[in-house]
Design a protein around this motif. Structure first.
Motif, PDB file in Angstrom:
ATOM      1  N   THR A 327     -80.982  62.255 126.044  1.00  9.73           N
ATOM      2  CA  THR A 327     -82.043  62.894 125.249  1.00  9.73           C
ATOM      3  C   THR A 327     -82.204  62.247 123.878  1.00  9.73           C
ATOM      4  O   THR A 327     -83.135  62.598 123.147  1.00  9.73           O
ATOM      5  CB  THR A 327     -81.748  64.396 125.033  1.00  9.73           C
ATOM      6  OG1 THR A 327     -80.488  64.534 124.358  1.00  9.73           O
ATOM      7  CG2 THR A 327     -81.718  65.159 126.343  1.00  9.73           C
ATOM      8  N   ILE A 356     -86.731  64.207 132.326  1.00  8.25           N
ATOM      9  CA  ILE A 356     -87.154  64.769 131.033  1.00  8.25           C
ATOM     10  C   ILE A 356     -87.373  63.651 130.026  1.00  8.25           C
ATOM     11  O   ILE A 356     -88.380  63.636 129.303  1.00  8.25           O
ATOM     12  CB  ILE A 356     -86.111  65.788 130.526  1.00  8.25           C
ATOM     13  CG1 ILE A 356     -86.058  67.014 131.455  1.00  8.25           C
ATOM     14  CG2 ILE A 356     -86.419  66.211 129.089  1.00  8.25           C
ATOM     15  CD1 ILE A 356     -84.851  67.904 131.233  1.00  8.25           C
ATOM     16  N   ARG A 357     -86.442  62.700 129.975  1.00  9.92           N
ATOM     17  CA  ARG A 357     -86.568  61.581 129.027  1.00  9.92           C
ATOM     18  C   ARG A 357     -87.876  60.827 129.253  1.00  9.92           C
ATOM     19  O   ARG A 357     -88.609  60.534 128.302  1.00  9.92           O
ATOM     20  CB  ARG A 357     -85.375  60.620 129.171  1.00  9.92           C
ATOM     21  CG  ARG A 357     -85.417  59.470 128.162  1.00  9.92           C
ATOM     22  CD  ARG A 357     -84.219  58.537 128.303  1.00  9.92           C
ATOM     23  NE  ARG A 357     -84.210  57.537 127.244  1.00  9.92           N
ATOM     24  CZ  ARG A 357     -83.676  57.688 126.042  1.00  9.92           C
ATOM     25  NH1 ARG A 357     -83.087  58.826 125.727  1.00  9.92           N
ATOM     26  NH2 ARG A 357     -83.725  56.719 125.141  1.00  9.92           N
ATOM     27  N   GLN A 360     -91.198  63.198 128.742  1.00  8.00           N
ATOM     28  CA  GLN A 360     -91.414  63.575 127.336  1.00  8.00           C
ATOM     29  C   GLN A 360     -91.473  62.337 126.432  1.00  8.00           C
ATOM     30  O   GLN A 360     -91.564  62.467 125.211  1.00  8.00           O
ATOM     31  CB  GLN A 360     -90.310  64.526 126.863  1.00  8.00           C
ATOM     32  CG  GLN A 360     -90.269  65.844 127.630  1.00  8.00           C
ATOM     33  CD  GLN A 360     -91.578  66.608 127.532  1.00  8.00           C
ATOM     34  OE1 GLN A 360     -92.152  66.723 126.448  1.00  8.00           O
ATOM     35  NE2 GLN A 360     -92.062  67.130 128.656  1.00  8.00           N
ATOM     36  N   LYS A 385     -90.329  66.654 120.582  1.00  5.67           N
ATOM     37  CA  LYS A 385     -90.772  67.040 121.923  1.00  5.67           C
ATOM     38  C   LYS A 385     -89.668  67.680 122.753  1.00  5.67           C
ATOM     39  O   LYS A 385     -89.941  68.449 123.665  1.00  5.67           O
ATOM     40  CB  LYS A 385     -91.268  65.805 122.695  1.00  5.67           C
ATOM     41  CG  LYS A 385     -92.376  65.025 122.029  1.00  5.67           C
ATOM     42  CD  LYS A 385     -92.599  63.729 122.796  1.00  5.67           C
ATOM     43  CE  LYS A 385     -93.643  62.864 122.118  1.00  5.67           C
ATOM     44  NZ  LYS A 385     -93.796  61.570 122.815  1.00  5.67           N
ATOM     45  N   VAL A 386     -88.429  67.306 122.446  1.00 13.03           N
ATOM     46  CA  VAL A 386     -87.280  67.762 123.232  1.00 13.03           C
ATOM     47  C   VAL A 386     -86.267  68.383 122.284  1.00 13.03           C
ATOM     48  O   VAL A 386     -86.027  67.866 121.190  1.00 13.03           O
ATOM     49  CB  VAL A 386     -86.641  66.580 123.999  1.00 13.03           C
ATOM     50  CG1 VAL A 386     -85.286  66.961 124.568  1.00 13.03           C
ATOM     51  CG2 VAL A 386     -87.565  66.110 125.121  1.00 13.03           C
ATOM     52  N   CYS A 387     -85.703  69.492 122.704  1.00 13.26           N
ATOM     53  CA  CYS A 387     -84.639  70.151 121.960  1.00 13.26           C
ATOM     54  C   CYS A 387     -83.442  70.277 122.890  1.00 13.26           C
ATOM     55  O   CYS A 387     -83.612  70.547 124.089  1.00 13.26           O
ATOM     56  CB  CYS A 387     -85.107  71.523 121.479  1.00 13.26           C
ATOM     57  SG  CYS A 387     -84.010  72.291 120.296  1.00 13.26           S
ATOM     58  N   TRP A 402     -91.114  76.467 123.023  1.00 15.16           N
ATOM     59  CA  TRP A 402     -90.007  75.794 123.711  1.00 15.16           C
ATOM     60  C   TRP A 402     -89.732  76.433 125.062  1.00 15.16           C
ATOM     61  O   TRP A 402     -89.534  77.646 125.148  1.00 15.16           O
ATOM     62  CB  TRP A 402     -88.755  75.820 122.848  1.00 15.16           C
ATOM     63  CG  TRP A 402     -88.859  75.011 121.599  1.00 15.16           C
ATOM     64  CD1 TRP A 402     -88.989  75.475 120.319  1.00 15.16           C
ATOM     65  CD2 TRP A 402     -88.853  73.586 121.511  1.00 15.16           C
ATOM     66  NE1 TRP A 402     -89.060  74.428 119.432  1.00 15.16           N
ATOM     67  CE2 TRP A 402     -88.988  73.241 120.139  1.00 15.16           C
ATOM     68  CE3 TRP A 402     -88.762  72.552 122.451  1.00 15.16           C
ATOM     69  CZ2 TRP A 402     -89.007  71.932 119.683  1.00 15.16           C
ATOM     70  CZ3 TRP A 402     -88.784  71.247 122.006  1.00 15.16           C
ATOM     71  CH2 TRP A 402     -88.908  70.930 120.642  1.00 15.16           C
ATOM     72  N   ALA A 405     -85.903  73.368 130.107  1.00 20.08           N
ATOM     73  CA  ALA A 405     -86.201  72.335 131.105  1.00 20.08           C
ATOM     74  C   ALA A 405     -85.056  72.146 132.086  1.00 20.08           C
ATOM     75  O   ALA A 405     -85.271  71.941 133.285  1.00 20.08           O
ATOM     76  CB  ALA A 405     -86.504  71.005 130.411  1.00 20.08           C
ATOM     77  N   TRP A 414     -84.533  71.786 126.261  1.00 18.60           N
ATOM     78  CA  TRP A 414     -85.843  72.436 126.258  1.00 18.60           C
ATOM     79  C   TRP A 414     -86.919  71.380 125.943  1.00 18.60           C
ATOM     80  O   TRP A 414     -86.638  70.354 125.324  1.00 18.60           O
ATOM     81  CB  TRP A 414     -85.933  73.508 125.180  1.00 18.60           C
ATOM     82  CG  TRP A 414     -84.989  74.660 125.330  1.00 18.60           C
ATOM     83  CD1 TRP A 414     -85.259  75.889 125.855  1.00 18.60           C
ATOM     84  CD2 TRP A 414     -83.599  74.715 124.903  1.00 18.60           C
ATOM     85  NE1 TRP A 414     -84.156  76.696 125.803  1.00 18.60           N
ATOM     86  CE2 TRP A 414     -83.111  76.009 125.231  1.00 18.60           C
ATOM     87  CE3 TRP A 414     -82.729  73.802 124.313  1.00 18.60           C
ATOM     88  CZ2 TRP A 414     -81.799  76.399 124.952  1.00 18.60           C
ATOM     89  CZ3 TRP A 414     -81.430  74.185 124.046  1.00 18.60           C
ATOM     90  CH2 TRP A 414     -80.969  75.465 124.377  1.00 18.60           C
ATOM     91  N   HIS A 415     -88.150  71.656 126.376  1.00 22.73           N
ATOM     92  CA  HIS A 415     -89.272  70.835 125.920  1.00 22.73           C
ATOM     93  C   HIS A 415     -90.454  71.745 125.623  1.00 22.73           C
ATOM     94  O   HIS A 415     -90.486  72.915 126.009  1.00 22.73           O
ATOM     95  CB  HIS A 415     -89.629  69.730 126.914  1.00 22.73           C
ATOM     96  CG  HIS A 415     -90.063  70.226 128.263  1.00 22.73           C
ATOM     97  ND1 HIS A 415     -91.212  70.946 128.479  1.00 22.73           N
ATOM     98  CD2 HIS A 415     -89.478  70.068 129.490  1.00 22.73           C
ATOM     99  CE1 HIS A 415     -91.334  71.226 129.760  1.00 22.73           C
ATOM    100  NE2 HIS A 415     -90.293  70.709 130.401  1.00 22.73           N
ATOM    101  N   LYS A 416     -91.432  71.201 124.933  1.00 20.89           N
ATOM    102  CA  LYS A 416     -92.613  71.996 124.567  1.00 20.89           C
ATOM    103  C   LYS A 416     -93.572  72.086 125.735  1.00 20.89           C
ATOM    104  O   LYS A 416     -93.704  71.133 126.499  1.00 20.89           O
ATOM    105  CB  LYS A 416     -93.299  71.351 123.347  1.00 20.89           C
ATOM    106  CG  LYS A 416     -92.511  71.539 122.057  1.00 20.89           C
ATOM    107  CD  LYS A 416     -93.274  71.021 120.861  1.00 20.89           C
ATOM    108  CE  LYS A 416     -92.497  71.300 119.573  1.00 20.89           C
ATOM    109  NZ  LYS A 416     -93.175  70.769 118.382  1.00 20.89           N
TER     110      LYS A 416
END
Length: 416
Positions: A327, A356-357, A360, A385-387, A402, A405, A414-416
């Motif tokens: 991430t 996810i990477r 996002q 964009k990613v938490c 949020w 994910a 998490w992502h938006k």
């Protein structure tokens, strides 16, 4: 002083233009596609079967073990560099694998072992320091004087027990460049990984990359982290990462480096010391925090993990480690063992993080805001964009935008 000011940033931007799109967009995701025992398992055939999955998972490049003739089955004691029959399989099988990789648009990374080379003939001093009857037929002047040859002193650390190559010799560099160009143009390798990069000056890597033009290259500059009595890892590893930064800089910025600083800190941090993951300036504490577009992050490799286990990541925290590097900025690397040998659950969790990477659009230069760095909790926002969080501490981002994910043991993203 590390890479923290605008003058450095301008020079970094200029260096990035050299290697084309690969370094410019920073969307590399690597897999180390072997371990220390792979030579026992008909490896080129085994890998060819896995290429569709490697491509589907989102890897841009697969680092292959040394493909040339070697005195050790693992490939790290090379002799005839132009022979592609190795313990991993025949030249025919290797070329079949490389064609499959090209078909699936996964670049092949060659393991470049040019610090040392096993001689064929006794020469000066009765040592095996000549290379007769094979391509690249060098005499004793190709071997450093500190490892039994008639060449110059080494420009780096000695690799003991084997003749070390004298890169100061123009004829040696000419022949190595010819071989690297052959790997690129005739064999089908596109990326390079430079083995034991501490053994010879980085300026030679600069020359080799400029002449052979790999799409992407990375060096193994493995330096020991800073420890106090105990031994206990020091909090501040600035001098450690600065040495790696200096090596990258001396390649003209043309070559990335494995982020051994991040590995050393991260594998201590996950054991209840997550405060280590924020440096005194509030940045990530590894090479990633100073020159992220050149930091190739990883959890383990064939030396640190596998059956050698010289410096292994704690096995109960592997997924926390991947939640961090997959991430975060930098260029992440996944180890074959964790992806294919540690069960479907690990494989699927890593694939989810890779998804996810990519979706996002997290890349090597993504911004990062570290929100928490406590003993039991680390949390950060990447690219806005990613938490993510790792550790036992309970935490989630504030705000309805949020969405969770993925999550697993001691991590969540998490992502938006």
């Amino acid at each position: 002083m590390g890479y923290l000011n605008s003058a450095y940033d301008e020079r970094i931007q200029g260096a990035d233009s050299f290697n084309g799109a690969a370094l410019q967009n920073g969307r590399e995701i690597l897999i180390q596609a072997f371990n220390w025992e792979s030579h026992k398992h008909d490896w080129w055939k085994n890998l060819e079967r896995k290429i569709p999955d490697i491509a589907k998972s989102g890897f841009t490049s697969a680092w292959l073990p040394p493909a040339t003739h070697s005195f050790s089955p693992q490939g790290y004691l090379p002799q005839n560099l132009y022979s592609l029959d190795s313990s991993y399989g025949s030249e025919y099988l290797l070329k079949g694998l490389l064609e499959k990789m090209q078909q699936y648009k996964v670049r092949a990374m060659a393991d470049i072992v040019i610090n040392h080379r096993v001689g064929t003939t006794r020469g000066h001093g009765g040592r095996y320091n000549r290379y007769d009857w094979i391509p690249l037929a060098w005499d004793e002047h190709a071997v450093t004087s500190c490892s039994g040859g008639l060449g110059n002193l080494s420009t780096g650390d000695n690799f003991h027990g084997v003749p070390n190559i004298d890169h100061c010799q123009p004829f040696v560099r000419r022949d190595i460049i010819g071989w690297l160009q052959w790997l690129r143009k005739s064999v089908g390798f596109q990326d390079f990984r430079f083995d034991f990069a501490k053994g010879y000056a980085a300026k030679f890597v600069k020359e080799y990359v400029e002449e052979a033009k790999p799409i992407f290259s990375v060096g193994e500059y493995w330096d020991t982290c800073n420890y106090t009595a105990g031994p206990r890892l020091d909090y501040n590893q600035d001098s450690h990462r600065q040495r790696i930064i200096n090596w990258i800089d001396n390649t003209g910025g043309h070559c990335a480096a494995f982020d051994f600083t991040t590995k050393g800190i991260l594998q201590e941090a996950v054991k209840g010391e997550l405060w280590r993951l924020r440096d005194p300036q509030g940045k990530p504490p590894g090479v990633m925090g100073w020159w992220s577009s050149r930091a190739v992050t990883f959890i383990d490799n064939h030396d640190t993990g596998s059956t050698q286990a010289h410096w292994p990541f704690p096995s109960g925290h592997i997924m926390e480690g991947y939640a961090y590097i997959l991430t975060h900025p930098g260029i992440p690397t996944v180890f074959y063992d964790h992806f294919y040998d540690w069960g479907d659950s690990n494989h699927n969790q890593i694939v989810k993080l890779l998804d996810i990477r990519r979706h996002q659009d997290i890349h090597s230069r993504s911004s990062i805001r570290i929100l928490e760095a406590r003993p039991d909790l680390y949390a950060a926002i990447i690219g806005e964009k990613v938490c993510m969080k790792i550790g036992d501490g309970s935490w989630c981002p504030s705000g309805p935008e949020w969405k969770l994910a993925t999550s697993g043991h001691r991590y969540a993203v998490w992502h938006k």
